[in-house]
Design a protein around this motif. Structure first.
Motif, short mmCIF file in Angstrom:
data_model
loop_
_atom_site.label_atom_id
_atom_site.label_comp_id
_atom_site.label_asym_id
_atom_site.label_seq_id
_atom_site.Cartn_x
_atom_site.Cartn_y
_atom_site.Cartn_z
N LYS A 1 70.17 9.32 15.03
CA LYS A 1 70.86 8.38 15.93
C LYS A 1 69.88 7.38 16.54
O LYS A 1 70.16 6.18 16.59
N ASP A 2 68.76 7.88 17.03
CA ASP A 2 67.78 6.99 17.67
C ASP A 2 67.23 5.96 16.68
O ASP A 2 67.04 4.79 17.02
N LEU B 1 69.83 3.30 16.03
CA LEU B 1 69.89 2.42 17.19
C LEU B 1 68.74 1.42 17.18
O LEU B 1 68.94 0.22 17.42
N GLU C 1 69.34 -2.59 16.93
CA GLU C 1 68.84 -3.47 17.98
C GLU C 1 67.93 -4.55 17.42
O GLU C 1 68.04 -5.72 17.79
N ARG D 1 77.12 10.60 24.67
CA ARG D 1 77.23 9.83 25.91
C ARG D 1 77.54 8.37 25.62
O ARG D 1 76.99 7.80 24.67
N SER E 1 77.24 4.36 25.96
CA SER E 1 76.07 3.51 26.11
C SER E 1 76.41 2.31 26.98
O SER E 1 77.52 1.79 26.92
N ARG E 2 75.44 1.86 27.74
CA ARG E 2 75.62 0.64 28.53
C ARG E 2 75.36 -0.60 27.69
O ARG E 2 75.70 -1.71 28.08
N ASP E 3 74.75 -0.41 26.54
CA ASP E 3 74.43 -1.52 25.65
C ASP E 3 75.73 -2.05 25.04
O ASP E 3 76.47 -1.31 24.41
N VAL F 1 76.45 -1.31 21.39
CA VAL F 1 76.62 0.07 20.95
C VAL F 1 77.98 0.57 21.43
O VAL F 1 78.28 0.54 22.62
#
Length: 159
Positions: free
Chosen positions: A16-17, A20, A24, A39, A41-43, A46
């Motif tokens: 996942k990381d 991402l 990005e 969770r 994401s605030r992005d 995403v």
């Protein structure tokens, strides 16, 4: 021109990381699809989509959303076949691409291995995920994103 998006079959995804980071770097929307446990994401690039519990609910959602030239990240061979049929690019978590040329053999091997497990001929252990797999995935995803972005520039707008 439609910008490719990345869809991640996220329930058992070990990268996942990495997905991402690549999304990005290339400014692509990344959507994690799961039955829960991720969770938000605030992005704004995403998205986290939680589907109802049930066999193939995440797979079905991904297939309904994925467009030609999008990227689907999964280890699920039937999902890979369905995404390829929609014209999406598909990459496994170890960096191995699924293609029209390879999906038939992958499905056949999956069926054979399932049969061997059911008959007790095989214990069905999967190889463990290694650091080399993570590195191969990062490189392959970056290459695939570039390929998808180039292809998107040459196709008519559709999204």
């Amino acid at each position: 021109m439609s910008t490719p998006q990345i869809y991640v079959d996220a329930d058992a995804c070990p990268v996942k990381d990495e997905a991402l980071r690549v999304a990005e770097r290339h400014g692509l929307v990344l959507t994690f699809v799961s039955n829960g446990g991720i969770r938000p994401s605030r992005d704004p690039m995403v998205r986290v989509v939680v589907v109802p519990q049930g066999a193939d609910a995440a797979d079905d959602w991904i297939v309904e959303q994925a467009q030609p030239n999008d990227i689907v990240l999964t280890a699920d061979i039937p999902l890979a076949g369905r995404a390829l049929a929609r014209g999406s690019h598909v990459l496994g978590f170890t960096g191995k691409p699924f293609t029209q040329a390879s999906i038939g053999m992958a499905l056949a091997m999956r069926e054979l291995n399932q049969h061997l497990r059911e008959t007790g001929e095989s214990k069905g252990y999967n190889a463990s995920f290694r650091p080399a797999d993570r590195s191969a995935f990062l490189s392959a995803l970056d290459t695939l994103v570039v390929k998808a972005k180039v292809a998107a520039r040459s196709e008519p707008s559709g999204r």
